[in-house]
Design a protein around this motif. Structure first.
Motif, PDB file in Angstrom:
ATOM      1  N   GLY A  92      32.895  -0.064   9.803  1.00 28.12           N
ATOM      2  CA  GLY A  92      32.536   0.061   8.336  1.00 28.12           C
ATOM      3  C   GLY A  92      33.611   0.552   7.466  1.00 28.12           C
ATOM      4  O   GLY A  92      34.357   1.208   8.112  1.00 28.12           O
ATOM      5  N   THR A  93      33.391   0.607   6.295  1.00 29.74           N
ATOM      6  CA  THR A  93      34.182   1.346   5.283  1.00 29.74           C
ATOM      7  C   THR A  93      33.348   2.407   4.593  1.00 29.74           C
ATOM      8  O   THR A  93      32.331   1.885   3.948  1.00 29.74           O
ATOM      9  N   PHE A  94      33.836   3.807   4.735  1.00 28.27           N
ATOM     10  CA  PHE A  94      32.771   4.568   4.296  1.00 28.27           C
ATOM     11  C   PHE A  94      33.566   5.720   3.345  1.00 28.27           C
ATOM     12  O   PHE A  94      34.492   6.233   3.674  1.00 28.27           O
ATOM     13  N   ARG A  95      33.187   5.681   1.994  1.00 35.53           N
ATOM     14  CA  ARG A  95      33.804   6.386   0.919  1.00 35.53           C
ATOM     15  C   ARG A  95      32.980   7.663   0.832  1.00 35.53           C
ATOM     16  O   ARG A  95      31.941   7.525   0.507  1.00 35.53           O
ATOM     17  N   TYR A  96      33.705   8.642   0.993  1.00 32.52           N
ATOM     18  CA  TYR A  96      33.029   9.828   0.973  1.00 32.52           C
ATOM     19  C   TYR A  96      33.578  10.907  -0.088  1.00 32.52           C
ATOM     20  O   TYR A  96      34.698  10.582  -0.481  1.00 32.52           O
ATOM     21  N   ALA A  97      33.008  11.992  -0.176  1.00 31.67           N
ATOM     22  CA  ALA A  97      33.581  13.026  -1.326  1.00 31.67           C
ATOM     23  C   ALA A  97      32.824  14.440  -0.936  1.00 31.67           C
ATOM     24  O   ALA A  97      32.119  14.603  -0.161  1.00 31.67           O
ATOM     25  N   CYS A  98      33.833  15.392  -1.705  1.00 33.98           N
ATOM     26  CA  CYS A  98      33.196  16.824  -1.237  1.00 33.98           C
ATOM     27  C   CYS A  98      32.125  16.883  -2.399  1.00 33.98           C
ATOM     28  O   CYS A  98      32.273  16.641  -3.537  1.00 33.98           O
ATOM     29  N   THR A 112      38.287   8.026   2.176  1.00 29.08           N
ATOM     30  CA  THR A 112      37.664   6.839   2.711  1.00 29.08           C
ATOM     31  C   THR A 112      37.914   6.950   4.244  1.00 29.08           C
ATOM     32  O   THR A 112      39.123   7.064   4.862  1.00 29.08           O
ATOM     33  N   VAL A 113      36.988   6.337   4.980  1.00 30.42           N
ATOM     34  CA  VAL A 113      37.133   6.236   6.515  1.00 30.42           C
ATOM     35  C   VAL A 113      36.997   4.913   6.750  1.00 30.42           C
ATOM     36  O   VAL A 113      35.911   4.176   6.418  1.00 30.42           O
ATOM     37  N   VAL A 114      37.997   4.366   7.543  1.00 29.46           N
ATOM     38  CA  VAL A 114      37.588   2.908   7.942  1.00 29.46           C
ATOM     39  C   VAL A 114      37.513   2.710   9.267  1.00 29.46           C
ATOM     40  O   VAL A 114      38.394   3.408  10.122  1.00 29.46           O
ATOM     41  N   VAL A 115      36.344   2.314   9.890  1.00 27.89           N
ATOM     42  CA  VAL A 115      36.146   2.215  11.445  1.00 27.89           C
ATOM     43  C   VAL A 115      36.233   0.944  11.829  1.00 27.89           C
ATOM     44  O   VAL A 115      35.303  -0.119  11.277  1.00 27.89           O
ATOM     45  N   THR A 116      36.968   0.418  12.705  1.00 24.15           N
ATOM     46  CA  THR A 116      37.265  -0.526  13.157  1.00 24.15           C
ATOM     47  C   THR A 116      36.367  -0.863  14.689  1.00 24.15           C
ATOM     48  O   THR A 116      36.037   0.282  15.135  1.00 24.15           O
TER      49      THR A 116
END
Length: 161
Positions: A92-98, A112-116
């Motif tokens: 998935g694609t995970f958009r994160y923030a502090c 952003t973390v993109v997990v394949t």
């Protein structure tokens, strides 16, 4: 005496080359990523990993930071100089923030973390999965050849005495 010192230096160099080759192979097998938390950004802002890999967030800044996606993951407050690790098991694609310096809309400190999907393992066709299967051997081969070459040069210096 100078020739003997050269041989010691050359031997130490060969050992260091082999160590670097093995370390490079271990890093290639780990499949993880490292993200720096720096006032007030993540570096890199986007990281792509394979499912099952671990990301290490390292706070290289002077203030506490987090990597947070509400309801999905949260590193908690990471003090300056400290690390937080999370393993991502689902693609998935995970958009994160502090939580302290960013926002879910992409304002401020965000990444952003993109997990394949993980590729099928070598052993999935019925055979056992061997340690290191699928990892590139090129760095190990190249550094091993360099170590052998320098070893041969050292023998040449010894016979020239």
């Amino acid at each position: 005496m100078a020739t003997r010192n050269r041989q010691y230096v050359l031997g130490a160099f060969c050992v260091a080359m082999m160590f670097l080759a093995l370390r490079s192979r271990a890093a290639a097998q780990s499949g993880g990523a490292r993200v720096l938390m720096i006032e007030y950004t993540y570096e890199p802002k986007t990281v792509t990993i394979v499912a099952g890999s671990t990301i290490t967030w390292h706070n290289a800044g002077k203030e506490a930071h987090t990597a947070t996606l509400a309801g999905v993951f949260d590193t908690g407050s990471v003090a300056p100089g400290a690390d937080a690790k999370l393993t991502f098991t689902s693609p998935g694609t995970f958009r994160y923030a502090c939580r302290f310096h960013g926002g879910p809309t992409g304002a401020g400190m965000n990444g952003t973390v993109v997990v394949t999907e993980a590729p099928p393992t070598k052993g999935s066709a019925g055979g056992p999965t061997l340690p290191g299967a699928g990892a590139s051997s090129l760095p190990l081969i190249a550094l091993s050849l360099a170590a052998v070459a320098f070893g041969l040069i050292g023998l040449g210096l010894r016979s020239a005495r």
